[in-house]
Write a protein that holds these residues in place. Sequence first.
Motif, PDB file in Angstrom:
ATOM      1  N   GLU A 215       0.824  -1.206   0.000  1.00 41.51           N
ATOM      2  CA  GLU A 215       0.000   0.000   0.000  1.00 41.51           C
ATOM      3  C   GLU A 215       0.859   1.258   0.000  1.00 41.51           C
ATOM      4  OE1 GLU A 215      -3.465   1.412  -0.556  1.00 41.51           O
ATOM      5  OE2 GLU A 215      -3.828  -0.378   0.662  1.00 41.51           O
ATOM      6  N   VAL A 216       1.936   1.245   0.779  1.00 48.02           N
ATOM      7  CA  VAL A 216       2.789   2.426   0.911  1.00 48.02           C
ATOM      8  C   VAL A 216       3.823   2.511  -0.195  1.00 48.02           C
ATOM      9  CG1 VAL A 216       4.509   3.537   2.387  1.00 48.02           C
ATOM     10  CG2 VAL A 216       2.472   2.520   3.416  1.00 48.02           C
ATOM     11  N   LEU A 217       4.483   1.397  -0.508  1.00 49.84           N
ATOM     12  CA  LEU A 217       5.637   1.404  -1.399  1.00 49.84           C
ATOM     13  C   LEU A 217       5.317   1.057  -2.852  1.00 49.84           C
ATOM     14  CD1 LEU A 217       8.123  -0.399   1.024  1.00 49.84           C
ATOM     15  CD2 LEU A 217       8.026   2.055   0.516  1.00 49.84           C
ATOM     16  N   MET A 218       4.254   0.295  -3.068  1.00 52.77           N
ATOM     17  CA  MET A 218       3.890  -0.102  -4.426  1.00 52.77           C
ATOM     18  C   MET A 218       2.377   0.058  -4.603  1.00 52.77           C
ATOM     19  SD  MET A 218       6.297  -3.501  -4.973  1.00 52.77           S
ATOM     20  CE  MET A 218       6.202  -3.379  -6.773  1.00 52.77           C
ATOM     21  N   PRO A 219       1.868   1.277  -4.505  1.00 55.45           N
ATOM     22  CA  PRO A 219       0.418   1.490  -4.558  1.00 55.45           C
ATOM     23  C   PRO A 219      -0.217   1.039  -5.872  1.00 55.45           C
ATOM     24  CG  PRO A 219       1.613   3.583  -4.697  1.00 55.45           C
ATOM     25  CD  PRO A 219       2.611   2.540  -4.324  1.00 55.45           C
ATOM     26  N   GLU A 220       0.526   1.120  -6.980  1.00 53.00           N
ATOM     27  CA  GLU A 220      -0.035   0.668  -8.256  1.00 53.00           C
ATOM     28  C   GLU A 220      -0.303  -0.832  -8.218  1.00 53.00           C
ATOM     29  OE1 GLU A 220       2.821   2.326  -7.969  1.00 53.00           O
ATOM     30  OE2 GLU A 220       2.464   4.305  -8.868  1.00 53.00           O
ATOM     31  N   HIS A 221       0.644  -1.605  -7.627  1.00 54.01           N
ATOM     32  CA  HIS A 221       0.416  -3.038  -7.463  1.00 54.01           C
ATOM     33  C   HIS A 221      -0.795  -3.285  -6.567  1.00 54.01           C
ATOM     34  CE1 HIS A 221       4.028  -4.198  -9.564  1.00 54.01           C
ATOM     35  NE2 HIS A 221       3.988  -5.454  -9.116  1.00 54.01           N
ATOM     36  N   MET A 222      -0.906  -2.501  -5.499  1.00 53.20           N
ATOM     37  CA  MET A 222      -1.993  -2.716  -4.556  1.00 53.20           C
ATOM     38  C   MET A 222      -3.346  -2.460  -5.214  1.00 53.20           C
ATOM     39  SD  MET A 222      -2.249  -3.850  -1.531  1.00 53.20           S
ATOM     40  CE  MET A 222      -3.763  -4.280  -0.676  1.00 53.20           C
ATOM     41  N   ASP A 223      -3.420  -1.480  -6.075  1.00 54.58           N
ATOM     42  CA  ASP A 223      -4.672  -1.204  -6.786  1.00 54.58           C
ATOM     43  C   ASP A 223      -5.083  -2.404  -7.643  1.00 54.58           C
ATOM     44  OD1 ASP A 223      -4.838   1.311  -5.678  1.00 54.58           O
ATOM     45  OD2 ASP A 223      -3.968   2.333  -7.417  1.00 54.58           O
ATOM     46  N   ILE A 224      -4.102  -3.029  -8.273  1.00 53.04           N
ATOM     47  CA  ILE A 224      -4.396  -4.210  -9.101  1.00 53.04           C
ATOM     48  C   ILE A 224      -4.793  -5.391  -8.221  1.00 53.04           C
ATOM     49  CG2 ILE A 224      -3.455  -5.805 -10.827  1.00 53.04           C
ATOM     50  CD1 ILE A 224      -1.503  -3.494 -11.616  1.00 53.04           C
ATOM     51  N   PHE A 225      -4.111  -5.550  -7.089  1.00 50.08           N
ATOM     52  CA  PHE A 225      -4.457  -6.640  -6.166  1.00 50.08           C
ATOM     53  C   PHE A 225      -5.925  -6.542  -5.726  1.00 50.08           C
ATOM     54  CE2 PHE A 225       0.227  -6.861  -4.695  1.00 50.08           C
ATOM     55  CZ  PHE A 225       0.510  -7.825  -5.651  1.00 50.08           C
ATOM     56  N   LYS A 226      -6.401  -5.334  -5.522  1.00 52.18           N
ATOM     57  CA  LYS A 226      -7.792  -5.155  -5.079  1.00 52.18           C
ATOM     58  C   LYS A 226      -8.768  -5.675  -6.136  1.00 52.18           C
ATOM     59  CE  LYS A 226      -6.744  -1.210  -2.087  1.00 52.18           C
ATOM     60  NZ  LYS A 226      -6.813   0.271  -1.920  1.00 52.18           N
ATOM     61  N   LYS A 227      -8.432  -5.498  -7.403  1.00 54.73           N
ATOM     62  CA  LYS A 227      -9.283  -6.023  -8.479  1.00 54.73           C
ATOM     63  C   LYS A 227      -9.161  -7.542  -8.562  1.00 54.73           C
ATOM     64  CE  LYS A 227      -7.503  -2.949 -11.396  1.00 54.73           C
ATOM     65  NZ  LYS A 227      -7.223  -2.167 -12.639  1.00 54.73           N
ATOM     66  N   ILE A 230     -11.251  -9.659  -5.989  1.00 59.42           N
ATOM     67  CA  ILE A 230     -12.654  -9.915  -6.329  1.00 59.42           C
ATOM     68  C   ILE A 230     -12.782 -11.223  -7.096  1.00 59.42           C
ATOM     69  CG2 ILE A 230     -14.635  -9.067  -7.649  1.00 59.42           C
ATOM     70  CD1 ILE A 230     -13.623  -6.209  -7.059  1.00 59.42           C
ATOM     71  N   GLU A 231     -11.874 -11.475  -8.036  1.00 58.45           N
ATOM     72  CA  GLU A 231     -11.909 -12.720  -8.810  1.00 58.45           C
ATOM     73  C   GLU A 231     -11.599 -13.920  -7.924  1.00 58.45           C
ATOM     74  OE1 GLU A 231     -12.843 -13.050 -11.960  1.00 58.45           O
ATOM     75  OE2 GLU A 231     -13.245 -10.896 -12.023  1.00 58.45           O
ATOM     76  N   ILE A 232     -10.639 -13.763  -7.019  1.00 52.27           N
ATOM     77  CA  ILE A 232     -10.274 -14.866  -6.122  1.00 52.27           C
ATOM     78  C   ILE A 232     -11.449 -15.244  -5.225  1.00 52.27           C
ATOM     79  CG2 ILE A 232      -8.781 -15.499  -4.176  1.00 52.27           C
ATOM     80  CD1 ILE A 232      -6.594 -13.780  -5.470  1.00 52.27           C
TER      81      ILE A 232
END
Length: 363
Positions: A215-227, A230-232
């Motif tokens: 969330e702090v260091l790789m927010p772009e990755h975290m945004d994708i993880f949130k999507k 939902i699939e998981i």
Amino acid sequence: MLVGLIMAGGSGERFWPLSTPEKPKQLLSLFSNKSMIRETVDRILPIIESDKIFIATNILQVEEIKKELPDIPEENIVIEPAFKDTAAAIGYTTLIIEEKFKNLNEKIEVVVLASDHLIKNDSKFRDVILKGAKEARENSTIVTLGIKPDKPETGYGYIEVNNNEVLCLNEIYKVRRFREKPNRETAEEYVASGKYLWNSGMFIFTTSTIFKNFEVLMPEHMDIFKKIRIEISKDKSGIELSNSVKKYFDEFEKISIDFGIMEYSKNIKVIPVSIGWNDIGSFAALPEIFEPDDSENIIRDTKTIIHEASNNIVVCNDSIVSLLGVKNLIIVKNGDNILICHKDSAQDIKKIVHKYNQLKKER
């Protein structure tokens, strides 16, 4: 609760032609009658039950891994839809781990391991993992294992420890910084100082801690993880899940967790260890594992005729190899493919692999 995450998506190009995309180094029985990934799983089974061990791999290797590890639940074999390096792979598999155990209502500590490392002292290794898991759980730290160096190795990254005293094995220290692979002179300085450890690439964290770092260091990755989460949550696994998240994987920047998190996180701890570790990065590492003959040759699974030949490595199954007046060579045969190279070029075998793959495409 301790969970194992074994990274098994590599192609092991430096072990070509023994290692292939469909059956890479981790699926080979190089050092015993077991494959390296089987050795890795067996090493942690005394402290982690098989249903809590996850394998991160790719579509090319998944069927061989299922055959090799029949005790691992099929839904625990996670297929990465694209190679986006370890930050995406570890985050993705950790999401799956969280989903599987979401109803247990307890902290989950994840130990990330390579599938193709050699560790001679399994018992001591397990003790350190348990100690690291306790630290990660109680103090919300990311814990890594640092190998106490016995020589100025230039093929490994290093961990600088924030400590002015002599480092004690199996104790926990604050990491000052990570260092890239050094030249020979710098490596000698590192080892002489006593404040540096080899970066083993093994680390332990709770799921909540690693996602706070994303969330702090790789927010772009975290945004994708949130999507992807939902699939998981739709109770998919295996190739079905892989296909459904591929569109999101394509959005990931290709970056390792070392560069994305480990080098910048403010709460990294390290445990110096001496566990008989070797990452077996290339054929040149075999003399560190096997006893040479009187002329310092390493001969594996090969009948040989040798005259005035020294410091060679030969792995040619079901073949007779004659060595006459040569030294410092690596000679490997697998099927119709034969590799002959100087030991000094062992790290560059992947260049041959790329040309070999181009040649296959042209045929």
